[in-house]
Motif scaffolding. Structure first.
Motif, mmCIF file in Angstrom:
data_model
loop_
_atom_site.group_PDB
_atom_site.id
_atom_site.type_symbol
_atom_site.label_atom_id
_atom_site.label_comp_id
_atom_site.label_asym_id
_atom_site.label_seq_id
_atom_site.Cartn_x
_atom_site.Cartn_y
_atom_site.Cartn_z
ATOM 1 N N SER A 110 -4.993 1.306 6.863
ATOM 2 C CA SER A 110 -6.270 0.668 7.243
ATOM 3 C C SER A 110 -6.900 -0.052 6.061
ATOM 4 O O SER A 110 -7.869 -0.804 6.226
ATOM 5 C CB SER A 110 -7.250 1.711 7.798
ATOM 6 O OG SER A 110 -7.613 2.646 6.807
ATOM 7 N N TYR A 111 -6.345 0.141 4.852
ATOM 8 C CA TYR A 111 -6.865 -0.543 3.658
ATOM 9 C C TYR A 111 -6.323 -1.955 3.478
ATOM 10 O O TYR A 111 -6.628 -2.611 2.479
ATOM 11 C CB TYR A 111 -6.527 0.260 2.398
ATOM 12 C CG TYR A 111 -7.247 1.589 2.266
ATOM 13 C CD1 TYR A 111 -8.500 1.787 2.820
ATOM 14 C CD2 TYR A 111 -6.673 2.646 1.579
ATOM 15 C CE1 TYR A 111 -9.160 3.002 2.698
ATOM 16 C CE2 TYR A 111 -7.321 3.874 1.449
ATOM 17 C CZ TYR A 111 -8.559 4.039 2.010
ATOM 18 O OH TYR A 111 -9.207 5.242 1.881
ATOM 19 N N VAL A 112 -5.504 -2.441 4.418
ATOM 20 C CA VAL A 112 -4.874 -3.754 4.221
ATOM 21 C C VAL A 112 -5.903 -4.856 3.959
ATOM 22 O O VAL A 112 -5.692 -5.714 3.092
ATOM 23 C CB VAL A 112 -3.967 -4.156 5.421
ATOM 24 C CG1 VAL A 112 -2.712 -3.323 5.477
ATOM 25 C CG2 VAL A 112 -4.737 -4.104 6.735
ATOM 26 N N ILE A 144 0.831 -1.208 0.000
ATOM 27 C CA ILE A 144 0.000 0.000 0.000
ATOM 28 C C ILE A 144 0.863 1.254 0.000
ATOM 29 O O ILE A 144 0.631 2.194 -0.776
ATOM 30 C CB ILE A 144 -0.941 0.000 1.223
ATOM 31 C CG1 ILE A 144 -2.036 -1.046 1.040
ATOM 32 C CG2 ILE A 144 -1.559 1.382 1.445
ATOM 33 C CD1 ILE A 144 -2.875 -1.281 2.277
ATOM 34 N N SER A 145 1.857 1.298 0.855
ATOM 35 C CA SER A 145 2.677 2.506 0.965
ATOM 36 C C SER A 145 3.508 2.726 -0.292
ATOM 37 O O SER A 145 3.631 3.864 -0.775
ATOM 38 C CB SER A 145 3.584 2.442 2.204
ATOM 39 O OG SER A 145 4.526 1.397 2.092
ATOM 40 N N GLY A 168 2.703 5.965 -2.621
ATOM 41 C CA GLY A 168 3.666 7.000 -2.247
ATOM 42 C C GLY A 168 3.526 7.414 -0.793
ATOM 43 O O GLY A 168 3.876 8.531 -0.421
ATOM 44 N N GLY A 169 2.996 6.502 0.019
ATOM 45 C CA GLY A 169 2.786 6.807 1.428
ATOM 46 C C GLY A 169 1.571 7.669 1.681
ATOM 47 O O GLY A 169 1.357 8.138 2.797
ATOM 48 N N LEU A 170 0.745 7.873 0.658
ATOM 49 C CA LEU A 170 -0.400 8.775 0.767
ATOM 50 C C LEU A 170 -1.685 8.067 1.186
ATOM 51 O O LEU A 170 -2.671 8.723 1.495
ATOM 52 C CB LEU A 170 -0.621 9.497 -0.569
ATOM 53 C CG LEU A 170 0.559 10.341 -1.066
ATOM 54 C CD1 LEU A 170 0.248 10.933 -2.423
ATOM 55 C CD2 LEU A 170 0.888 11.435 -0.065
ATOM 56 N N PHE A 199 6.989 4.271 3.074
ATOM 57 C CA PHE A 199 7.314 4.641 1.702
ATOM 58 C C PHE A 199 8.629 5.393 1.621
ATOM 59 O O PHE A 199 9.488 5.076 0.789
ATOM 60 C CB PHE A 199 6.217 5.498 1.077
ATOM 61 C CG PHE A 199 6.652 6.107 -0.234
ATOM 62 C CD1 PHE A 199 6.757 5.315 -1.371
ATOM 63 C CD2 PHE A 199 7.007 7.441 -0.313
ATOM 64 C CE1 PHE A 199 7.202 5.853 -2.571
ATOM 65 C CE2 PHE A 199 7.449 7.996 -1.513
ATOM 66 C CZ PHE A 199 7.541 7.198 -2.647
ATOM 67 N N LEU A 200 8.813 6.402 2.469
ATOM 68 C CA LEU A 200 10.024 7.221 2.400
ATOM 69 C C LEU A 200 11.271 6.389 2.673
ATOM 70 O O LEU A 200 12.306 6.568 2.024
ATOM 71 C CB LEU A 200 9.926 8.378 3.397
ATOM 72 C CG LEU A 200 8.887 9.455 3.054
ATOM 73 C CD1 LEU A 200 8.749 10.443 4.207
ATOM 74 C CD2 LEU A 200 9.271 10.174 1.774
ATOM 75 N N SER A 201 11.156 5.463 3.612
ATOM 76 C CA SER A 201 12.300 4.601 3.921
ATOM 77 C C SER A 201 12.607 3.656 2.761
ATOM 78 O O SER A 201 13.761 3.495 2.349
ATOM 79 C CB SER A 201 12.010 3.803 5.188
ATOM 80 O OG SER A 201 13.087 2.948 5.499
#
Length: 525
Positions: A286-288, A275-276, A280-282, A513-515
């Motif tokens: 909770s959508y898993v 998801i992330s 893009g981490g946006l 995402f950033l990591s």
């Protein structure tokens, strides 16, 4: 006219003075992808990224554009339904025009790279663009406060822009020009709206409906005609009222029913990373469970979603003031204030204190304009639903009858009485299958057992996963957030789970995402 349909999980389109190049990323493992349509003619290249539209709709669009000598008319776009992104490249004039759907839900991101413009559907393989991503402070404020970008705040990443609804983008040479291009008409007519809704529900032969106690999916189900090609499913705790209601309705209609478990501890991090990385981490983690559910939809079936059902109802309680409405809806500032570091605390606090005025100026232009409806359609739809769309589209074809062009055209301008207490939903059910009315009026009463059981799951294992992610990856957000305070918030939610869990679902998505992006970008050759 040869229209090619491929399943893909992402699209990159590069446009420059002498080049129009596109790449559809092939499905991979459990990422089944969704429909991407393309057509090359003697003078044009057409792309349509959408699973709401059939091949014949795309052909009609192409024929109309060619007959207009390459000019895209507003009436051409009104022949397309739902969520989409369109590219029309004129080879002779070396010009490309770009459009999104009427609400901007399927809108691509884009950036300027050297002398080219690069458009991309989602963030899968973003590292291939070899582009740095830096956070805009006010973009982060919007993301943490709303969970998505809201006008007048910028995109989260400074280097990126996003295609807007009702705008025509023209790329010629090294320039991109934006022109207002509103093509969604408003011709209120209740009967025509109901007919358009039913037509969209029955557009595709094989459909999967996520059946719960929710009024959106119940409304869709009431309009379906061919029971032989319907699969009814849901996910979550079997003792939750929503899940039980789905099973009861399925039995009533004599249709098979499947329930899928929520994502287990073993698989949680895999879906969270997916998801992330795609959003893009946006998008919230909770959508898993919804993503896991979508991954089980058959390849030849369209996921009929109640998505956007609330865009025809009042989002918030109009017995309350605008301030009271948004105080209920927004992320409580106690969570944002807790994790933001001293360097940015004053900026965020000031923005929060001025937020209502900004929202009223942006989404309430006149006294007759309901701020909740405008905010829902102009902000939450392209933001929240747009982020979710980008994820689900990687797993399955999906369609929302609530986004059919003619349904929006004939419903959005109806009197407010049609939207209060989901009256429009009620009218559709009464005219389509009134035997389902009792489930609309008297659904099973909800209990303490919830579909996704977040409180229990966060206490038993998700909280510990999040704390570990923070401890190992927080350097990518040190510029804005306080590490120890974020860990403390996690521990508080483990001990006394509540609304802070949903805030952390968003924050950890961004952190992951950033990591991951930092690690992948450093390994690009």
């Amino acid at each position: 006219m040869n229209v090619v349909i491929k399943k893909a999980i992402n699209t990159h389109v590069t446009i420059s003075k002498n080049k129009f190049k596109y790449t559809f990323f092939k499905p991979k493992k459990d990422l089944k992808g969704s429909k991407h349509l393309s057509c090359k003619t003697g003078g044009f290249v057409f792309l349509l990224i959408s699973s709401d539209n059939k091949k014949k709709q795309f052909k009609k669009f192409i024929s109309n554009v060619i007959s207009s000598k390459g000019k895209v008319l507003k009436s051409n776009l009104s022949n397309l339904d739902g969520i989409f992104q369109v590219f029309v490249h004129d080879k002779k004039n070396k010009k490309t025009e770009v459009f999104s759907d009427a609400l901007g839900i399927g809108a691509f991101y884009y950036l300027k790279k050297d002398t080219s413009f690069v458009f991309f559907e989602n963030f899968y393989k973003i590292e291939k663009l070899e582009q740095e991503l830096t956070i805009a402070p006010l973009g982060l404020f919007s993301q943490l406060t709303f969970g998505y970008r809201v006008n007048p705040f910028p995109e989260l990443y400074k280097e990126l822009k996003k295609v807007k609804a009702a705008i025509k983008y023209t790329i010629k040479g090294n320039e991109i020009v934006e022109d207002k291009f509103t093509f969604l008409e408003s011709k209120p007519n209740l009967n025509k709206a109901i007919k358009a809704f039913a037509k969209e529900s029955n557009k595709f032969k094989n459909v999967t409906v996520g059946i719960t106690a929710g009024r959106d999916c119940l409304t869709i189900l009431s309009t379906l005609k061919d029971k032989n090609n319907i699969e009814l499913c849901n996910f979550g705790s079997k003792d939750a009222a929503d899940v039980k209601q789905g099973k009861i309705i399925s039995k009533k209609l004599n249709l098979p029913f499947k329930n899928f478990d929520n994502v287990s501890e073993v698989n949680f991090l895999n879906f969270a990373n997916s998801i992330s990385n795609i959003s893009g981490g946006l998008s919230t983690l909770s959508y898993v469970d919804m993503v896991s559910f979508a991954s089980n939809i058959p390849d030849n079936s369209n996921y009929l979603m109640g998505e956007a059902g609330a865009c025809v109802r009042l989002l918030l309680d109009h017995n309350l003031s605008n301030k009271e409405q948004f105080d209920e809806y927004l992320t409580p500032d106690i969570f944002v204030n807790k994790v933001i570091n001293d360097k940015h605390k004053k900026l965020f606090s000031t923005q929060r204190s001025e937020l209502l005025g900004l929202l009223e100026d942006t989404y309430c232009k006149d006294e007759n304009s309901a701020i909740s409806i405008n905010f829902y359609r102009q902000a939450r739809m392209p933001g929240n639903f747009g982020n979710r769309h980008k994820i689900l589209n990687v797993y399955a074809d999906k369609t929302s009858p609530f986004l059919a062009y003619n349904f929006m055209k004939h419903s959005y301008g109806l009197e407010k009485s049609n939207f209060i207490d989901d009256n429009l939903h009620h009218q559709i059910i009464l005219k389509s299958n009134n035997s389902l009315e009792k489930y609309f009026k008297s659904p099973l009463e909800k209990t303490d057992i919830t579909v996704q059981d977040w409180n229990h799951r966060f206490t038993t294992y998700i909280g510990a996963i999040y704390i570990k992610i923070i401890e190992e990856n927080f350097d990518v957000l040190n510029e804005f957030l306080d590490k120890e305070a974020t860990i403390e918030l996690c521990k508080e939610q483990v001990k006394n789970p509540g609304r802070g869990i949903y805030f952390l679902h968003r924050l950890i998505s961004l952190l992951l995402f950033l990591s991951n992006f930092k690690n992948k970008a450093s390994n690009v050759n």
